[in-house]
Design a protein around this motif. Sequence first.
Motif, mmCIF file in Angstrom:
data_model
loop_
_atom_site.group_PDB
_atom_site.id
_atom_site.type_symbol
_atom_site.label_atom_id
_atom_site.label_comp_id
_atom_site.label_asym_id
_atom_site.label_seq_id
_atom_site.Cartn_x
_atom_site.Cartn_y
_atom_site.Cartn_z
ATOM 1 N N GLU A 147 7.684 9.982 -9.534
ATOM 2 C CA GLU A 147 6.987 11.119 -10.139
ATOM 3 C C GLU A 147 7.048 12.239 -9.114
ATOM 4 N N HIS A 170 5.251 9.955 -6.097
ATOM 5 C CA HIS A 170 4.873 8.561 -6.300
ATOM 6 C C HIS A 170 6.114 7.750 -6.634
ATOM 7 N N ARG A 202 -6.994 6.190 -7.831
ATOM 8 C CA ARG A 202 -6.018 7.240 -7.574
ATOM 9 C C ARG A 202 -5.908 7.578 -6.086
ATOM 10 N N GLU A 262 2.773 1.195 -7.135
ATOM 11 C CA GLU A 262 3.010 2.624 -7.026
ATOM 12 C C GLU A 262 2.772 3.033 -5.566
HETATM 13 MG MG MG Z 1 1.483 7.691 -11.169
#
Ligand code: MG
Length: 730
Positions: free
Chosen positions: A219, A346, A464, A476
Amino acid sequence: MSSNRSAALNLFQSRPKTVKERDNRKITSYYAENVFTQDKLRAYLSNDAYKVYNQTIADGKKISRELADQIAAALKAWAMEKGTTHYTHWFQPLTGTTAEKHDSFFTLSSNGAAVEKFDGDALVQQEPDASSFPSGGLRATFEARGYTAWDPMSPAFIMDIAGSKTLCIPTVFISYTGDALDHKAPLIRSLEALDKAATGVARYFDRFVNKVNATLGWEQEYFLIDKAMYYARPDLMASGRTVFGRSPAKGQQLEDHYFGAIPERVFNYMVDLEMECHKLGIPVRTRHNEVAPSQFELAPMFEEANIAVDHNSLLMDLMDRVARRHNLIVLLHEKPFAGINGSGKHNNWSMSTDTGTNLLGPGKTPRNNLQFLTFFINTIKAVHDHADLLRAAIAAESNDYRLGANEAPPAIISVFIGEYLTKALDAIEIRVENDLKEEAENDLKLDIHKMIPDVMMDNTDRNRTSPFAFTGNKFEFRAVGSSANCADAMMVLNTIVASQLNDFKTKVDKHIAEGEKKDSAILKELRTCIQTSKNILFEGDNYSDAWAEEAKKRGLPNIKTTPQALDALTTKKAHHLFGDLNIMTEREQEARHEIYLEKYIKKVEIEASLIQELAINQILPACIKAQTDLIHNIQSAQNAGIGKNMMTAQQHILQKISESIHAAHQGILTMEKEREKANQMKSTREVAVHLCDHVKPHFLEIRNHIDELELYVEDKLWPIPKYREILFNR
Ligand code: MG
Ligand code: ADP
């Protein structure tokens, strides 16, 4: 107003805001039209040659020169039909961008006739003039040449720049002695190592597995600003970030940008970019605003990791090119603006078998879940044992500004797995020997499928703030920088997981050889892995100070700067790890270490020069002008008989301006002295550490004074665009 700044603002104001006509064809009608896909290879190659090709790839063998000639002919036929005139070996040197050297198909034959030529030789290997690419001493010591060698696993593509088309052949870049000089060669070796190791383990569960691919879905976050603003900011141009700039009254406090409506001008850019991506077979799917003003993100469908890495590198080029067409500039720097969020990339990573199983996808049955747990737990163990290498893989001068800032993962590597999986691991850990045997015999009552309900796939159980998080069916890795080549992070992850899986398999096989049932042997080893790696698991807020404290207690390293982080590349442990799996020799690792340190040094040097120059010849002169104006004003007031007590505002502002000019200048002088000291040092590492510890801190100190001046100096005198002008203009 200063002529540069006002010219930039005027230019910006005059940009046409309307849309040019859009091409609304279905994506499927042009997807991968500029890629030499398998389908095209089959169409342009003879049946026999295609069969040989498939067999060669399946066996993992080298492509013969004869076959290479046939593929080159097929490539040439396809490319020339599309109007391509040139070809290039496209590679990813350690400078951080992509490189290419274009050759024309056109040449003269021996009798002087003009012909178009492209054969197996040209496809397989080239010798670019490589002397200016970093080699960390590798070429210098051995041979002054570097070669690009075709990577047949990544399809060739056509770059269309302003109507001129070039056939690009993805390659690795190696020295005459075979040492890796790029990001891709070690990545490919790591993928092979992971394939071998993971296939071995996957066969405990499914004997039909013959290959395991690492998958990567990146990402990409970025900032997008007007081109005129960019050219009016020498700091952005030279270093990719603003070295000065006062936070605007309206920053991201209101958080109204995230997932908000995409401004039209940006939208036009995105649509254009996506079309370019799709033609090149980059499966981009999502686009949205990010947290900071003028910050955005795009993400593709995940792909096999080698191809995904190439696609991300290609994307970064495309982003820059397409943005310029729209009079915009893409900023890929991790922290272009102080006081608002930085950008990351990411890296979503998993492993998938040739039988179609995602090895990090929790299954519906206990059997599948034992497979899932095996790969899941081994990954955690690998991260635990080699957190230092993962930290080194994301180390970069620019990422240092982001890691540990309060919106980015800290420099402490930890793993987030969520409440349900934490419970699952606890359940395994507390089981004693007998339980495990019974469990295995009674067809695994692990019940983990019940413990990992669908909610796992939901956003609610997501943290997150974690640098390395399990997100339902993949890990991730979020600490990767937005400007980084994904290859380094992926290469390390593949390598450490491969090594761990090999180790795991050796132990399990030993238990089995000693008469233990397979499932029970696996469970037993998994339990050991959990016990020896669980202190890397962290579910709380990674941005908090409490975590830094806690991590320290747990003995997890918190390496804040690049020169220190890079040390991990040259430990005995790293030499063994990379050497044993044939990813990199000790010499290649040492060279890489040297190159990354040199890169760090160059970046800091550039920023230091820039800060000095911009302050001395643009900012401070404007401030001195303001100072002079005030002095004249105060003197005139005195002459006119206006009492001192009526002039406190002028006095105060004059005082502030004078103090800050003085302090900024002092900061620059001290910084320059420290730079001179660095120049006296012998080893690259010493220089890097000195710059890091004694030069860089002055950046912020000087900046604070300059930003103070930005408040006190009359707006129209300020020479460079301000944050509010760069960030909020649409
Ligand atoms: Mg993500
Ligand atoms: P997020 O909420 O983080 O945006 P998404 O489900 O949209 O999560 O996925 C983000 C990225 O993860 C995408 O690029 C997607 O293709 C990728 N991804 C999904 N599954 C896998 C996988 N098995 N391996 C690697 N990447 C994956």
